[in-house]
Motif scaffolding. Structure first.
Motif, short mmCIF file in Angstrom:
data_model
loop_
_atom_site.label_atom_id
_atom_site.label_comp_id
_atom_site.label_asym_id
_atom_site.label_seq_id
_atom_site.Cartn_x
_atom_site.Cartn_y
_atom_site.Cartn_z
N TYR A 124 0.81 -1.22 0.00
CA TYR A 124 0.00 0.00 0.00
C TYR A 124 0.84 1.27 0.00
CZ TYR A 124 -3.83 -3.18 0.92
OH TYR A 124 -4.75 -4.20 0.82
N GLN A 125 2.14 1.12 0.17
CA GLN A 125 3.04 2.27 0.07
C GLN A 125 4.45 1.74 -0.20
OE1 GLN A 125 2.51 4.09 3.98
NE2 GLN A 125 4.42 3.21 4.71
N SER A 126 5.36 2.63 -0.46
CA SER A 126 6.72 2.22 -0.78
C SER A 126 7.37 1.51 0.41
CB SER A 126 7.57 3.42 -1.19
OG SER A 126 7.58 4.40 -0.16
N THR A 129 14.30 -1.79 1.36
CA THR A 129 14.81 -3.10 0.96
C THR A 129 14.75 -4.10 2.12
OG1 THR A 129 17.06 -2.30 1.40
CG2 THR A 129 16.31 -2.26 -0.88
N LEU A 130 14.89 -3.60 3.36
CA LEU A 130 14.80 -4.48 4.52
C LEU A 130 13.39 -5.03 4.67
CD1 LEU A 130 16.23 -5.75 6.92
CD2 LEU A 130 15.62 -3.73 8.28
N GLN A 131 12.38 -4.17 4.48
CA GLN A 131 11.00 -4.64 4.54
C GLN A 131 10.71 -5.65 3.43
OE1 GLN A 131 9.32 -0.61 4.44
NE2 GLN A 131 8.18 -1.10 6.31
N LEU A 154 10.21 0.35 -11.32
CA LEU A 154 10.14 0.79 -9.94
C LEU A 154 10.17 2.31 -9.80
CD1 LEU A 154 12.57 -1.76 -8.24
CD2 LEU A 154 10.10 -1.97 -8.63
N ASP A 155 9.50 2.77 -8.77
CA ASP A 155 9.57 4.16 -8.36
C ASP A 155 10.42 4.20 -7.10
OD1 ASP A 155 8.97 6.93 -8.10
OD2 ASP A 155 7.41 6.44 -6.64
N GLU A 156 11.49 4.95 -7.13
CA GLU A 156 12.41 5.04 -5.99
C GLU A 156 12.31 6.41 -5.35
OE1 GLU A 156 17.12 5.72 -5.64
OE2 GLU A 156 16.60 3.81 -6.58
N LEU A 167 6.10 -0.17 -7.13
CA LEU A 167 5.88 -0.24 -8.56
C LEU A 167 5.51 1.14 -9.07
CD1 LEU A 167 3.93 -3.60 -8.90
CD2 LEU A 167 6.39 -3.19 -9.01
N TYR A 168 6.02 1.49 -10.23
CA TYR A 168 5.95 2.87 -10.66
C TYR A 168 4.57 3.30 -11.13
CZ TYR A 168 5.57 2.27 -15.70
OH TYR A 168 5.10 1.98 -16.95
#
Length: 245
Positions: A124-126, A129-131, A154-156, A167-168
């Motif tokens: 539901y949100q960005s 990398t750990l998550q 990807l959207d960073e 996802l972008y």
């Protein structure tokens, strides 16, 4: 704003059609002036004029379609993308690109790339990398490597000095979870993906939820709800075991 009486503008309405078509043509002509794109497109057998005409029709003035097509043209991947002619929709472009990533990644796709796509398709949100590592069960170093492979989708963004990913665009998410692609190796079964996330957080129930981060407190209930009966029953069992009086 709409409740306060503001006028809602629908960009898909006919009054913007001519302006949108003009903007699309300007964008296409700008991209086609780039020497590398010209060379790569002409190497497929297309003339630039025919390519431009077909592109306007096939894209249906969709800028995301155009974005991916010209990214492929600039990187030299346009030959694979144009096999059989121009893709007839944005979804068709996603399918071709996902198939290509699967082929080029080999066994690594199922081992690392797909589990990450699976998580990001339902988040539901960005996520950091750990998550992503926690939810997917993939080693953090492998996550970092796979992120590079999946970068075009990807959207960073930087949140509190930490890189996070999503996802972008919704259209790509829709492609991944669409039942019409369920025979594809990259297809994401959304209920299973939701359960991956809820299972990670539900393990903290016996300790009084110690270890649950802000994302878990905000969205665990949504992931449980969308994880199907198995996920919902798991939560009921936890409540019966740890909080029943």
């Amino acid at each position: 704003f709409s409740n306060a009486g503001a006028h809602i503008i629908y960009l898909e309405s006919e009054e913007f059609e001519a302006e949108k078509r003009t903007t699309v043509k300007v964008f296409i002509e700008r991209e086609l002036r780039k020497p590398d794109i010209q060379h790569n497109i002409e190497s497929t057998g297309y003339t630039l004029d025919i390519f431009k005409k077909e592109l306007i029709d096939c894209s249906e003035l969709n800028f995301l379609y155009l974005r991916h097509l010209f990214l492929a043209a600039g990187s030299g991947e346009i030959v694979d993308l144009l096999k059989g002619g121009l893709p007839d929709s944005l979804d068709s472009i996603y399918v071709l690109l996902l198939d290509r990533i699967n082929r080029s990644s080999g066994p690594d796709f199922l081992e690392t790339c797909h589990p990450i796509l699976e998580i990001l398709a339902v988040t539901y949100q960005s996520l950091s990398t750990l998550q992503i590592s926690h939810f997917s069960g993939i080693d953090l170093n492998q996550v970092n490597t796979a992120i590079q492979t999946l970068q075009p989708f990807l959207d960073e963004k930087l949140v509190a000095k930490e890189k996070q990913y999503n996802l972008y665009h919704r259209s790509f998410r829709d492609c991944l979870i669409s039942s019409k692609h369920q025979e594809k190796i990259w297809f994401v079964e959304s209920q299973r993906a939701h359960r991956c996330i809820s299972n990670f957080y539900l393990q903290f129930a016996p300790s009084g939820w110690n270890g649950v981060d802000a994302y878990g407190f905000d969205f665990l209930s949504d992931h449980v709800q969308n994880g199907g009966e198995a996920s919902q029953q798991q939560l009921i069992d936890i409540i019966d075991k740890y909080w029943r009086i």
